[in-house]
Design a protein around this motif. Structure first.
Motif, PDB file in Angstrom:
ATOM      1  N   PHE A 246     -38.440 -27.121 -30.953  1.00 39.30           N
ATOM      2  CA  PHE A 246     -37.809 -25.823 -30.745  1.00 39.30           C
ATOM      3  C   PHE A 246     -37.509 -25.485 -29.391  1.00 39.30           C
ATOM      4  O   PHE A 246     -36.725 -25.200 -28.945  1.00 39.30           O
ATOM      5  CB  PHE A 246     -38.389 -24.534 -31.650  1.00 39.30           C
ATOM      6  CG  PHE A 246     -37.530 -23.453 -31.397  1.00 39.30           C
ATOM      7  CD1 PHE A 246     -36.231 -23.229 -31.970  1.00 39.30           C
ATOM      8  CD2 PHE A 246     -38.065 -22.462 -30.584  1.00 39.30           C
ATOM      9  CE1 PHE A 246     -35.593 -22.178 -31.727  1.00 39.30           C
ATOM     10  CE2 PHE A 246     -37.320 -21.107 -30.227  1.00 39.30           C
ATOM     11  CZ  PHE A 246     -35.942 -21.154 -31.069  1.00 39.30           C
ATOM     12  N   GLU A 247     -38.854 -25.489 -28.722  1.00 38.47           N
ATOM     13  CA  GLU A 247     -38.814 -25.184 -27.297  1.00 38.47           C
ATOM     14  C   GLU A 247     -38.110 -25.963 -26.406  1.00 38.47           C
ATOM     15  O   GLU A 247     -37.468 -25.884 -25.556  1.00 38.47           O
ATOM     16  CB  GLU A 247     -40.451 -24.856 -26.926  1.00 38.47           C
ATOM     17  CG  GLU A 247     -41.156 -23.710 -27.381  1.00 38.47           C
ATOM     18  CD  GLU A 247     -41.579 -23.818 -28.690  1.00 38.47           C
ATOM     19  OE1 GLU A 247     -41.340 -25.084 -29.355  1.00 38.47           O
ATOM     20  OE2 GLU A 247     -42.261 -23.118 -29.279  1.00 38.47           O
ATOM     21  N   MET A 248     -38.402 -27.335 -26.712  1.00 37.50           N
ATOM     22  CA  MET A 248     -37.618 -28.535 -26.026  1.00 37.50           C
ATOM     23  C   MET A 248     -36.282 -28.344 -26.093  1.00 37.50           C
ATOM     24  O   MET A 248     -35.527 -28.529 -25.011  1.00 37.50           O
ATOM     25  CB  MET A 248     -38.295 -29.607 -26.502  1.00 37.50           C
ATOM     26  CG  MET A 248     -39.677 -30.305 -26.293  1.00 37.50           C
ATOM     27  SD  MET A 248     -40.228 -31.448 -27.031  1.00 37.50           S
ATOM     28  CE  MET A 248     -39.476 -32.743 -26.118  1.00 37.50           C
ATOM     29  N   ILE A 249     -35.508 -28.119 -27.328  1.00 37.42           N
ATOM     30  CA  ILE A 249     -34.260 -27.688 -27.467  1.00 37.42           C
ATOM     31  C   ILE A 249     -33.685 -26.629 -26.796  1.00 37.42           C
ATOM     32  O   ILE A 249     -32.560 -26.466 -26.205  1.00 37.42           O
ATOM     33  CB  ILE A 249     -33.868 -28.174 -28.946  1.00 37.42           C
ATOM     34  CG1 ILE A 249     -34.014 -29.463 -29.562  1.00 37.42           C
ATOM     35  CG2 ILE A 249     -32.522 -27.655 -29.018  1.00 37.42           C
ATOM     36  CD1 ILE A 249     -33.197 -30.555 -28.707  1.00 37.42           C
ATOM     37  N   MET A 250     -34.421 -25.669 -26.984  1.00 39.66           N
ATOM     38  CA  MET A 250     -34.087 -24.277 -26.224  1.00 39.66           C
ATOM     39  C   MET A 250     -33.967 -24.556 -24.592  1.00 39.66           C
ATOM     40  O   MET A 250     -32.998 -23.985 -23.954  1.00 39.66           O
ATOM     41  CB  MET A 250     -34.774 -23.112 -26.616  1.00 39.66           C
ATOM     42  CG  MET A 250     -34.598 -22.655 -27.894  1.00 39.66           C
ATOM     43  SD  MET A 250     -32.948 -22.161 -28.452  1.00 39.66           S
ATOM     44  CE  MET A 250     -32.640 -20.717 -27.326  1.00 39.66           C
ATOM     45  N   GLY A 251     -35.003 -25.297 -24.145  1.00 37.61           N
ATOM     46  CA  GLY A 251     -35.019 -25.467 -22.763  1.00 37.61           C
ATOM     47  C   GLY A 251     -33.717 -26.224 -22.437  1.00 37.61           C
ATOM     48  O   GLY A 251     -33.049 -26.214 -21.180  1.00 37.61           O
TER      49      GLY A 251
END
Length: 103
Positions: A20-25
């Motif tokens: 999730f954090e990777m995609i939001m970034g």
């Protein structure tokens, strides 16, 4: 011992904990790239190609991270809406009116 082998096979299809954090970034960086390249609320065909290319890069990364198809569709819908002057108060309008938009 066979159970250990099954677990290893599952690791190839699991979504990483920080996906999730990777995609939001990725989305944030993608939007910054797009905004840097488009100049107004009126999107040209070239602007639309830039947006689609950035969207496709993010969706491709989501696929690599084994993020489910429904979430990938949400990403596509986000890009389609976020940069659509007809779908909101204006291009990049995030929260109602002139105060909410990025542009």
């Amino acid at each position: 011992d066979n159970d250990d082998d099954d677990e290893d096979d599952d690791d190839d299809t699991k979504c990483p904990e920080d996906a999730f954090e990777m995609i939001m970034g990725r989305i944030v960086l993608s939007i910054a790239t797009i905004i840097d390249k488009i100049s107004s609320d009126l999107l040209t065909e070239g602007d639309k190609k830039i947006i689609k290319a950035q969207r496709d890069l993010v969706v491709d990364k989501a696929n690599v991270l084994n993020i489910d198809a429904a979430s990938q569709k949400l990403i596509e819908n986000f890009y389609d809406y976020f940069f659509d002057p007809k779908g909101s108060g204006g291009c990049c309008d995030c929260g109602g009116g002139d105060e909410g938009g990025i542009m």
